[in-house]
Design a protein around this motif. Sequence first.
Motif, PDB file in Angstrom:
ATOM      1  N   UNK A   1      31.905  45.670  31.961  1.00  0.00           N
ATOM      2  CA  UNK A   1      33.277  46.139  32.161  1.00  0.00           C
ATOM      3  C   UNK A   1      34.042  45.220  33.106  1.00  0.00           C
ATOM      4  N   UNK A   2      33.403  44.807  34.206  1.00  0.00           N
ATOM      5  CA  UNK A   2      34.054  43.888  35.143  1.00  0.00           C
ATOM      6  C   UNK A   2      34.331  42.541  34.472  1.00  0.00           C
ATOM      7  N   UNK A   3      33.360  42.033  33.720  1.00  0.00           N
ATOM      8  CA  UNK A   3      33.566  40.769  33.021  1.00  0.00           C
ATOM      9  C   UNK A   3      34.650  40.857  31.965  1.00  0.00           C
ATOM     10  N   UNK A   4      34.750  42.008  31.295  1.00  0.00           N
ATOM     11  CA  UNK A   4      35.788  42.185  30.276  1.00  0.00           C
ATOM     12  C   UNK A   4      37.173  42.192  30.902  1.00  0.00           C
ATOM     13  N   UNK A   5      37.323  42.870  32.016  1.00  0.00           N
ATOM     14  CA  UNK A   5      38.612  42.873  32.712  1.00  0.00           C
ATOM     15  C   UNK A   5      38.957  41.479  33.215  1.00  0.00           C
ATOM     16  N   UNK A   6      37.980  40.789  33.745  1.00  0.00           N
ATOM     17  CA  UNK A   6      38.192  39.421  34.227  1.00  0.00           C
ATOM     18  C   UNK A   6      38.648  38.501  33.097  1.00  0.00           C
ATOM     19  N   UNK A   7      38.015  38.601  31.933  1.00  0.00           N
ATOM     20  CA  UNK A   7      38.423  37.780  30.799  1.00  0.00           C
ATOM     21  C   UNK A   7      39.802  38.117  30.288  1.00  0.00           C
ATOM     22  N   UNK A   8      40.143  39.411  30.248  1.00  0.00           N
ATOM     23  CA  UNK A   8      41.471  39.815  29.776  1.00  0.00           C
ATOM     24  C   UNK A   8      42.560  39.315  30.716  1.00  0.00           C
TER      25      UNK A   8
END
Length: 356
Positions: A325-332
């Motif tokens: 979830x943290x990585x997904x937000x970072x990528x977005x």
Amino acid sequence: MSLTAGSRPDGTRPPAAVEEPTAAVAAAVAASAKERAPRRQGKAGRAGKVPFKIRLRRDRTLILMTLPVTVLLLLFNYVPLLGNVVAFQEYDPYVSSNGVTAIFHSPWVGVEQFSRMIDDPLFWSAAKNTIVLFVLQLVLFFPIPIALALLINSVVRPRVRAVAQAIMYLPHFFSWVLVVTVFQQIFGGAGIIAQTLEDHGWSGFDLMTNAGLFKYLVTAQAVWKDAGWGIIVFLAALAAVSTDLYEAAAMDGAGRWRRMWHVTLPALRPVIALLLVLRVGDALSVGFEQFLLQRYAVGAGASEVLDTYVWNMGIQNGDFSYAAAVGLVKGAIGVCLVLGANKFAHLLGEQGVYQK
């Protein structure tokens, strides 16, 4: 003998001229031609289109050359994106003998992982460190390759330029383990500087364990390691500048600084805009190995960034869903930053990463 208007010398009159079309007839002809034009263009476009088989036969060499790169890109960059589905689950890799099939057996929790991220103070601490380091490196690190490229470009002797360029580019091939080791041997508590100060009666210092100066330390490490790569890029852009521009500016009375301001920097502007867009898009990825290697020397409060935070939560603690979830937000956020920075480059008249 007088001649009447429109008569020949022998007194006869020429045949009557064809009357010009009236305005209504001309409008009708123009409208008919306008209606037939798209049809002719469409037929011509369809007739001029190369069939797929011919294009495939014509470009088969280029397709074969790019096929391995395309396969690797799909396997290692796009297929793993499907794993981001675990950010909406309570993923348990031990629920099945296969980690992939475990995704289908893990319970769905919706946006619970994202709510947990918002309420986590450690996440906000890592995000704060990441933003501070990005701003610091953007201000201190980004202009240095430009200045060094201008300095090397002003050297007249090609051999001196080649040696200086090689010396500055060499650290780019060093691993972060070697870079941190070199800085440890120079600025550490048992390093050269500390031992020299102690030998002359001064109290030594240990810069490698100073949490307050850690952000400046990692910025200096990034400058020493990667400034040479930026120099190569800017020197390549400077090589494309025509010498006629410098000669014309010199004939107009422009000195060295005026030529740099009005000729050199405008030539570097597209490259600066492109690298700036890429750097802004990579704002939340300030480094991983560099900070992980020095984490225990200064503590997590100073060295924890989003990349190391994701690694700690996912790999060390086994909380894969929360880390995803943290990585997904970072990528977005990174994608939004790239699009915004590229739009800003378009407003400045530059191409950016892609054209309008």
